[in-house]
Motif scaffolding. Structure first.
Motif, PDB file in Angstrom:
ATOM      1  N   HIS A 158     -20.766  11.938  16.757  1.00 22.54           N
ATOM      2  CA  HIS A 158     -21.298  12.904  15.500  1.00 22.54           C
ATOM      3  C   HIS A 158     -21.006  12.073  14.210  1.00 22.54           C
ATOM      4  O   HIS A 158     -19.961  11.436  13.926  1.00 22.54           O
ATOM      5  N   THR A 159     -21.735  12.273  13.390  1.00 22.85           N
ATOM      6  CA  THR A 159     -21.628  11.531  12.028  1.00 22.85           C
ATOM      7  C   THR A 159     -21.847  13.466  11.012  1.00 22.85           C
ATOM      8  O   THR A 159     -23.347  13.190  10.862  1.00 22.85           O
ATOM      9  N   ALA A 160     -21.189  13.012  10.312  1.00 21.65           N
ATOM     10  CA  ALA A 160     -22.138  13.900   8.941  1.00 21.65           C
ATOM     11  C   ALA A 160     -23.222  13.779   7.852  1.00 21.65           C
ATOM     12  O   ALA A 160     -22.480  12.319   7.866  1.00 21.65           O
ATOM     13  N   ALA A 161     -23.514  14.445   7.288  1.00 17.90           N
ATOM     14  CA  ALA A 161     -24.764  14.120   6.768  1.00 17.90           C
ATOM     15  C   ALA A 161     -24.617  15.308   5.879  1.00 17.90           C
ATOM     16  O   ALA A 161     -25.257  16.147   6.019  1.00 17.90           O
ATOM     17  N   TRP A 162     -24.887  14.046   4.235  1.00 16.77           N
ATOM     18  CA  TRP A 162     -25.399  15.890   3.248  1.00 16.77           C
ATOM     19  C   TRP A 162     -26.881  14.999   3.262  1.00 16.77           C
ATOM     20  O   TRP A 162     -26.719  13.914   2.708  1.00 16.77           O
ATOM     21  N   VAL A 163     -27.407  16.568   3.348  1.00 17.24           N
ATOM     22  CA  VAL A 163     -28.956  16.629   2.811  1.00 17.24           C
ATOM     23  C   VAL A 163     -29.658  17.557   1.728  1.00 17.24           C
ATOM     24  O   VAL A 163     -28.726  18.441   1.957  1.00 17.24           O
ATOM     25  N   PRO A 164     -30.739  16.730   0.713  1.00 17.01           N
ATOM     26  CA  PRO A 164     -31.235  18.097   0.836  1.00 17.01           C
ATOM     27  C   PRO A 164     -31.909  19.708   1.095  1.00 17.01           C
ATOM     28  O   PRO A 164     -32.259  18.855   2.164  1.00 17.01           O
ATOM     29  N   LEU A 165     -31.614  20.732   0.513  1.00 10.55           N
ATOM     30  CA  LEU A 165     -31.842  21.527   0.934  1.00 10.55           C
ATOM     31  C   LEU A 165     -33.146  21.734   1.096  1.00 10.55           C
ATOM     32  O   LEU A 165     -34.072  21.966   2.487  1.00 10.55           O
ATOM     33  N   ALA A 166     -33.987  21.252   0.221  1.00 15.31           N
ATOM     34  CA  ALA A 166     -35.493  21.505   0.584  1.00 15.31           C
ATOM     35  C   ALA A 166     -35.862  20.350   2.030  1.00 15.31           C
ATOM     36  O   ALA A 166     -37.132  20.338   2.378  1.00 15.31           O
ATOM     37  N   ASP A 167     -35.167  19.807   2.646  1.00 17.54           N
ATOM     38  CA  ASP A 167     -35.673  18.685   3.424  1.00 17.54           C
ATOM     39  C   ASP A 167     -35.159  18.936   4.663  1.00 17.54           C
ATOM     40  O   ASP A 167     -35.167  18.580   5.762  1.00 17.54           O
ATOM     41  N   ALA A 168     -34.110  19.380   4.838  1.00 17.82           N
ATOM     42  CA  ALA A 168     -33.090  20.270   5.860  1.00 17.82           C
ATOM     43  C   ALA A 168     -33.378  21.144   7.444  1.00 17.82           C
ATOM     44  O   ALA A 168     -33.375  20.157   8.098  1.00 17.82           O
ATOM     45  N   ALA A 169     -34.331  22.231   6.651  1.00 18.48           N
ATOM     46  CA  ALA A 169     -34.988  22.181   7.978  1.00 18.48           C
ATOM     47  C   ALA A 169     -35.995  21.562   8.507  1.00 18.48           C
ATOM     48  O   ALA A 169     -35.877  22.036  10.008  1.00 18.48           O
ATOM     49  N   ALA A 170     -36.797  20.279   7.993  1.00 20.90           N
ATOM     50  CA  ALA A 170     -37.691  19.768   9.092  1.00 20.90           C
ATOM     51  C   ALA A 170     -36.978  18.680   9.971  1.00 20.90           C
ATOM     52  O   ALA A 170     -37.344  17.881  10.684  1.00 20.90           O
ATOM     53  N   LEU A 171     -36.069  18.021   8.887  1.00 19.02           N
ATOM     54  CA  LEU A 171     -34.831  17.561   9.929  1.00 19.02           C
ATOM     55  C   LEU A 171     -34.120  17.913  11.254  1.00 19.02           C
ATOM     56  O   LEU A 171     -33.880  16.980  12.114  1.00 19.02           O
ATOM     57  N   LEU A 172     -33.903  19.420  11.459  1.00 27.07           N
ATOM     58  CA  LEU A 172     -33.169  20.297  12.479  1.00 27.07           C
ATOM     59  C   LEU A 172     -34.022  19.988  13.924  1.00 27.07           C
ATOM     60  O   LEU A 172     -34.986  19.790  13.734  1.00 27.07           O
ATOM     61  N   GLY A 173     -33.101  19.745  14.772  1.00 30.64           N
ATOM     62  CA  GLY A 173     -33.138  19.316  16.230  1.00 30.64           C
ATOM     63  C   GLY A 173     -33.800  20.339  16.609  1.00 30.64           C
ATOM     64  O   GLY A 173     -34.473  20.661  18.003  1.00 30.64           O
ATOM     65  N   ASN A 174     -33.417  21.227  16.454  1.00 31.24           N
ATOM     66  CA  ASN A 174     -34.119  23.099  17.588  1.00 31.24           C
ATOM     67  C   ASN A 174     -34.726  23.991  16.293  1.00 31.24           C
ATOM     68  O   ASN A 174     -34.263  24.229  15.400  1.00 31.24           O
ATOM     69  N   PRO A 175     -35.399  24.656  16.968  1.00 37.66           N
ATOM     70  CA  PRO A 175     -36.670  25.420  15.892  1.00 37.66           C
ATOM     71  C   PRO A 175     -34.919  26.856  15.713  1.00 37.66           C
ATOM     72  O   PRO A 175     -35.704  27.822  14.256  1.00 37.66           O
ATOM     73  N   ASP A 187     -32.001  26.732  14.754  1.00 37.59           N
ATOM     74  CA  ASP A 187     -31.441  26.231  13.286  1.00 37.59           C
ATOM     75  C   ASP A 187     -32.509  26.092  12.679  1.00 37.59           C
ATOM     76  O   ASP A 187     -32.160  26.422  11.301  1.00 37.59           O
ATOM     77  N   ARG A 188     -33.963  25.525  12.365  1.00 36.68           N
ATOM     78  CA  ARG A 188     -34.560  25.246  11.877  1.00 36.68           C
ATOM     79  C   ARG A 188     -35.487  26.922  10.938  1.00 36.68           C
ATOM     80  O   ARG A 188     -34.970  27.078   9.559  1.00 36.68           O
ATOM     81  N   HIS A 189     -35.073  28.048  11.207  1.00 42.81           N
ATOM     82  CA  HIS A 189     -35.690  29.546  10.915  1.00 42.81           C
ATOM     83  C   HIS A 189     -34.565  29.969  10.003  1.00 42.81           C
ATOM     84  O   HIS A 189     -34.618  30.030   9.100  1.00 42.81           O
ATOM     85  N   PHE A 190     -32.782  29.232  10.290  1.00 47.78           N
ATOM     86  CA  PHE A 190     -32.040  30.085  10.054  1.00 47.78           C
ATOM     87  C   PHE A 190     -32.051  29.197   8.093  1.00 47.78           C
ATOM     88  O   PHE A 190     -31.366  29.766   7.224  1.00 47.78           O
ATOM     89  N   MET A 191     -32.446  27.589   8.960  1.00 47.39           N
ATOM     90  CA  MET A 191     -32.050  26.314   7.292  1.00 47.39           C
ATOM     91  C   MET A 191     -33.040  27.310   6.837  1.00 47.39           C
ATOM     92  O   MET A 191     -33.249  27.385   5.018  1.00 47.39           O
ATOM     93  N   ALA A 192     -34.433  27.267   6.766  1.00 47.88           N
ATOM     94  CA  ALA A 192     -35.262  27.296   5.581  1.00 47.88           C
ATOM     95  C   ALA A 192     -35.104  29.289   5.463  1.00 47.88           C
ATOM     96  O   ALA A 192     -35.741  28.958   4.633  1.00 47.88           O
ATOM     97  N   ALA A 193     -34.695  30.046   5.586  1.00 50.79           N
ATOM     98  CA  ALA A 193     -34.125  31.218   5.402  1.00 50.79           C
ATOM     99  C   ALA A 193     -33.255  30.917   4.409  1.00 50.79           C
ATOM    100  O   ALA A 193     -33.555  31.348   2.915  1.00 50.79           O
ATOM    101  N   VAL A 194     -32.705  30.475   4.588  1.00 48.28           N
ATOM    102  CA  VAL A 194     -31.550  29.920   3.143  1.00 48.28           C
ATOM    103  C   VAL A 194     -32.749  29.214   1.896  1.00 48.28           C
ATOM    104  O   VAL A 194     -32.573  29.382   0.435  1.00 48.28           O
ATOM    105  N   ALA A 195     -32.870  28.478   2.296  1.00 47.82           N
ATOM    106  CA  ALA A 195     -33.590  27.701   0.946  1.00 47.82           C
ATOM    107  C   ALA A 195     -35.040  28.564   0.393  1.00 47.82           C
ATOM    108  O   ALA A 195     -34.807  28.644  -1.021  1.00 47.82           O
ATOM    109  N   ARG A 196     -35.408  29.486   1.203  1.00 48.04           N
ATOM    110  CA  ARG A 196     -36.484  30.005   0.704  1.00 48.04           C
ATOM    111  C   ARG A 196     -35.445  31.690  -0.203  1.00 48.04           C
ATOM    112  O   ARG A 196     -35.860  31.250  -0.896  1.00 48.04           O
ATOM    113  N   ARG A 197     -34.564  31.556   0.144  1.00 50.84           N
ATOM    114  CA  ARG A 197     -33.596  32.289  -0.462  1.00 50.84           C
ATOM    115  C   ARG A 197     -32.988  31.854  -2.157  1.00 50.84           C
ATOM    116  O   ARG A 197     -32.655  32.790  -3.247  1.00 50.84           O
TER     117      ARG A 197
END
Length: 149
Positions: free
Chosen positions: A117-134, A136-146
């Motif tokens: 495992h490696t920790a990675a800081w990612v811009p919120l706007a880019d994070a959902a597209a990077l995540l490996g499962n849908p 995780d992507r759903h919840f990340m996108a919801a936070v970004a929208r909020r």
């Protein structure tokens, strides 16, 4: 009923229920993800399974520290989802029941202790597209929208 993401249940397969907790670790406009190299390289929300006899929030603290090296402060529960997956590291077909929290990273204590495992800081706007499962992507996108308002 809890929302499912990913492949549907295979009726011919026996699954083990595997409860887990995960965090969207927000700091300003960046989020802290974990990159897991094996079995398939992918970015994930930090978190993981709740061990027998362990409560959800202590498990979340433990998993975030193991996978990122950071301590965190949970802010609130965002929701939950389930997914059916094969976990090769355990040779286990699992019905993963994933609870996701919004949290704030508080302090870094060093590199992740979880192998691969490696920790990675990612811009919120880019994070959902990077995540490996849908899920995780759903919840990340919801936070970004909020946050975007």
């Amino acid at each position: 009923m809890i929302r499912r993401f990913g492949a549907p249940r295979n009726r011919a397969q026996t699954y083990t229920r595997r409860p887990g907790v995960y965090a969207v670790l927000l700091r300003g406009t960046d989020v802290l993800l974990t990159f897991q190299a094996e079995p398939e390289p992918e970015f994930q929300l930090p978190g993981g399974g709740i061990d027998p006899g362990e409560a959800a929030l202590p498990a979340l603290h433990r998993e975030v520290w193991e996978e990122t090296g950071w301590r965190m402060a949970p802010l609130r529960r965002l929701g939950a989802f389930r997914r059916f997956a094969y976990m090769p590291e355990y040779d286990l077909w699992a019905e993963k029941r994933c609870t996701v929290y919004l949290a704030r990273p508080v302090r870094c204590y060093g590199a992740p202790v979880e192998p691969g495992h490696t920790a990675a800081w990612v811009p919120l706007a880019d994070a959902a597209a990077l995540l490996g499962n849908p899920g995780d992507r759903h919840f990340m996108a919801a936070v970004a929208r909020r946050i975007a308002g």
